[in-house]
Design a protein around this motif. Sequence first.
Motif, short mmCIF file in Angstrom:
data_model
loop_
_atom_site.label_atom_id
_atom_site.label_comp_id
_atom_site.label_asym_id
_atom_site.label_seq_id
_atom_site.Cartn_x
_atom_site.Cartn_y
_atom_site.Cartn_z
N VAL A 136 -1.97 4.11 0.86
CA VAL A 136 -1.16 3.58 -0.56
C VAL A 136 0.17 3.29 -0.02
O VAL A 136 0.80 3.87 0.82
CB VAL A 136 -0.77 4.75 -1.67
CG1 VAL A 136 -0.04 4.05 -2.76
CG2 VAL A 136 -2.22 4.86 -2.36
N ALA A 137 0.44 1.90 -0.19
CA ALA A 137 1.37 1.29 -0.14
C ALA A 137 2.39 0.76 -1.08
O ALA A 137 1.49 0.45 -2.25
CB ALA A 137 0.91 0.29 0.86
N VAL A 153 -3.15 0.30 -3.78
CA VAL A 153 -4.02 1.79 -3.73
C VAL A 153 -6.05 1.19 -3.01
O VAL A 153 -6.09 0.24 -3.47
CB VAL A 153 -4.45 2.47 -5.00
CG1 VAL A 153 -4.79 3.61 -4.68
CG2 VAL A 153 -2.94 2.19 -5.69
N PHE A 154 -5.42 1.95 -1.63
CA PHE A 154 -6.70 1.61 -1.29
C PHE A 154 -7.92 2.75 -0.96
O PHE A 154 -7.22 3.48 -0.24
CB PHE A 154 -6.73 1.20 0.50
CG PHE A 154 -5.23 0.14 0.60
CD1 PHE A 154 -6.91 -1.40 0.13
CD2 PHE A 154 -4.61 -0.36 0.58
CE1 PHE A 154 -5.92 -2.80 0.82
CE2 PHE A 154 -3.35 -1.59 0.75
CZ PHE A 154 -4.50 -2.50 0.73
N ALA A 155 -8.86 2.82 -1.31
CA ALA A 155 -9.58 3.63 -1.05
C ALA A 155 -10.44 3.28 -0.69
O ALA A 155 -10.55 2.46 0.54
CB ALA A 155 -10.26 3.91 -2.50
N LYS A 156 -11.29 4.35 0.42
CA LYS A 156 -12.56 4.27 1.14
C LYS A 156 -13.12 3.32 1.26
O LYS A 156 -13.91 2.52 -0.35
CB LYS A 156 -13.42 5.60 1.51
CG LYS A 156 -12.34 6.88 1.99
CD LYS A 156 -14.21 8.19 1.23
CE LYS A 156 -12.84 9.50 1.45
NZ LYS A 156 -13.84 10.25 1.48
N LEU A 169 -6.36 -1.22 -6.20
CA LEU A 169 -5.84 -1.81 -6.68
C LEU A 169 -4.94 -2.26 -6.12
O LEU A 169 -3.95 -1.38 -5.57
CB LEU A 169 -6.14 0.18 -7.96
CG LEU A 169 -6.82 0.45 -7.97
CD1 LEU A 169 -6.56 2.64 -8.90
CD2 LEU A 169 -7.90 0.06 -9.13
N LEU A 170 -4.06 -2.98 -7.67
CA LEU A 170 -2.93 -3.32 -6.57
C LEU A 170 -2.35 -3.77 -8.12
O LEU A 170 -2.89 -4.65 -9.35
CB LEU A 170 -3.18 -4.60 -6.29
CG LEU A 170 -2.18 -6.00 -5.79
CD1 LEU A 170 -0.79 -4.87 -4.60
CD2 LEU A 170 -1.87 -7.59 -6.07
N PHE A 171 -1.25 -2.98 -8.52
CA PHE A 171 -0.12 -3.67 -9.85
C PHE A 171 0.90 -3.78 -9.41
O PHE A 171 1.73 -2.55 -8.09
CB PHE A 171 -0.53 -2.28 -10.69
CG PHE A 171 -0.13 -0.92 -10.06
CD1 PHE A 171 1.42 -0.67 -10.80
CD2 PHE A 171 -1.56 0.01 -9.51
CE1 PHE A 171 1.30 1.05 -10.03
CE2 PHE A 171 -0.89 1.52 -9.13
CZ PHE A 171 0.57 1.67 -9.15
N VAL A 205 3.21 8.06 0.06
CA VAL A 205 3.11 6.42 -0.01
C VAL A 205 3.87 5.47 1.47
O VAL A 205 4.79 5.91 0.72
CB VAL A 205 3.70 5.63 -1.34
CG1 VAL A 205 3.96 4.64 -1.51
CG2 VAL A 205 2.99 7.44 -2.42
N ALA A 206 3.49 4.84 1.75
CA ALA A 206 3.80 4.02 3.01
C ALA A 206 5.40 3.11 2.03
O ALA A 206 4.72 2.28 1.00
CB ALA A 206 2.69 3.69 3.78
N GLN A 207 5.84 2.44 2.72
CA GLN A 207 7.83 1.89 2.22
C GLN A 207 7.23 1.27 3.98
O GLN A 207 8.09 1.84 4.13
CB GLN A 207 7.98 2.39 1.21
CG GLN A 207 7.90 3.40 0.18
CD GLN A 207 8.35 3.95 0.04
OE1 GLN A 207 10.12 3.61 -1.38
NE2 GLN A 207 9.23 5.35 -0.77
N PRO A 208 8.50 -0.10 3.50
CA PRO A 208 8.52 -0.71 4.84
C PRO A 208 10.19 0.06 5.20
O PRO A 208 10.61 0.79 3.97
CB PRO A 208 8.32 -2.19 4.41
CG PRO A 208 8.98 -2.18 2.70
CD PRO A 208 8.05 -1.17 2.42
N SER A 209 10.94 0.28 6.62
CA SER A 209 12.11 0.30 6.49
C SER A 209 12.44 0.02 7.90
O SER A 209 11.45 -1.20 8.95
CB SER A 209 11.74 2.18 7.31
OG SER A 209 12.54 2.02 7.96
N PRO A 210 13.66 -1.07 7.53
CA PRO A 210 14.38 -1.96 8.70
C PRO A 210 14.49 -0.72 10.12
O PRO A 210 13.75 -1.69 11.22
CB PRO A 210 15.86 -1.43 8.16
CG PRO A 210 15.94 -0.98 7.18
CD PRO A 210 14.49 -0.23 6.47
#
Length: 429
Positions: A136-137, A153-156, A169-171, A205-210
């Motif tokens: 999940v990102a 949201v990525f399932a197998k 899933l993308l929201f 949940v993965a999130q971007p970081s500088p």
Amino acid sequence: MSVPTSVLEEAFSDAPQLRQEILKHVAKNPQFLDLFHRISRHILDIKQAGVEDRDGPTTKRRKLENNTGLQIEVYSKSTLAAELSSQPVLLRIPDISFSIPQRKKFTLVLSATVIGALGPNESVEFGVRLDEIDYVACVPVPEKAVRQWNFAVFAKNSHGITDTATDPLLFTVTDIPPKGGASGEDGDIRKTIIATLNRILPINVAQPSPEVFRSLTVNSYRKNETSFHINSHLGTKEGFLFFLDDAILWGFKKPLFCFTFDSIESSSYSSITQRTFSLTIKTTAQFSSKEIEFSMIDQIEHPAIDDFLRRNQLKDASMAETKRARIPSSLVKENTGAKSELQAAENEIAGVNQSDSDDEDDDDYEQESDGSDHTGESDSDDSDAEINKNQRTSSRNLAEDELGSELEDVDITDDEEPYHKERKLGSGI
């Protein structure tokens, strides 16, 4: 001719006027009877599929065809409804904008085992069991004046890189609280969803970081904020690359791609121009060794991307033998043993005469001695003076040819005379 009308009447039972027009047309043109019969049968099949779609099949999984014609595999509505009804809802947020698998607003619901989307009448539209989710990102939506975030949201088998790909899933959520708010949590919808998912999923949940990656391009929409995306193209589709702590994400048009590090065999650069370049990611054999190219990336972003790939040891295969241009065998034979043009140019810049060599094996090599091979200094000076004189004469003749009679009017002044005397005296020193 008697026209069989049972199938036609059943297919067009909800459109009596259209049905009568079709029957009249078939009576006058019986050659079209078979065509309308097949059309009617197709309509009946669609209606039957709609009934099954509403009620739900008894099997755990089913295949649905979305509006793009691609097959997606999701849990049946009846199964999801049973899961949601058997447990308390942990989070419920209305009016969430979904993009995949359907572009529409739904109510997002989360239970201990399911994430799903509810329609207007509390009907389950789609969803997935939590134990099927492996990534999940949450990333900022690029090029928006108001801050928004996309949850992917990525399932197998939904990463876009498998042969049996399904839809993730993308929201999207914003800073503005939706109508009704988020039950049991504060007003920050993004943080609420992330906190809930982190609590009920075995992964975070993965999130971007500088510290992980940041774009070198200024955020033109929100100048005081860091950009985490890179503009790129997948074929003719324009999208964005995100470089996260343990994956590379591309979106947000179908298909979405999620390259977790363990799925990446290598990376490489190609189509390098003064302004842009392409990045190709090759998947491992487990993911069919696919090569997916993202093109039209701005050259300004190359240092940041290259640093990310090297730091995470994502092998650079840009110079791999398979990616090198092949040289025709005829040219290989022709140039065997010959110096390359690049080497010849380097030698010329360094002042190396290609024809004259000091190698003792050359025919024109003369061994130096202490005898008559050396000329005296006076002879050398006289030779230099003669060369200078010839050069001046040659320059004078060239000037006469170019300027004609205008040169005859030019006299050496008294101020210039000492300079020329010094030139003559200098040549004899």
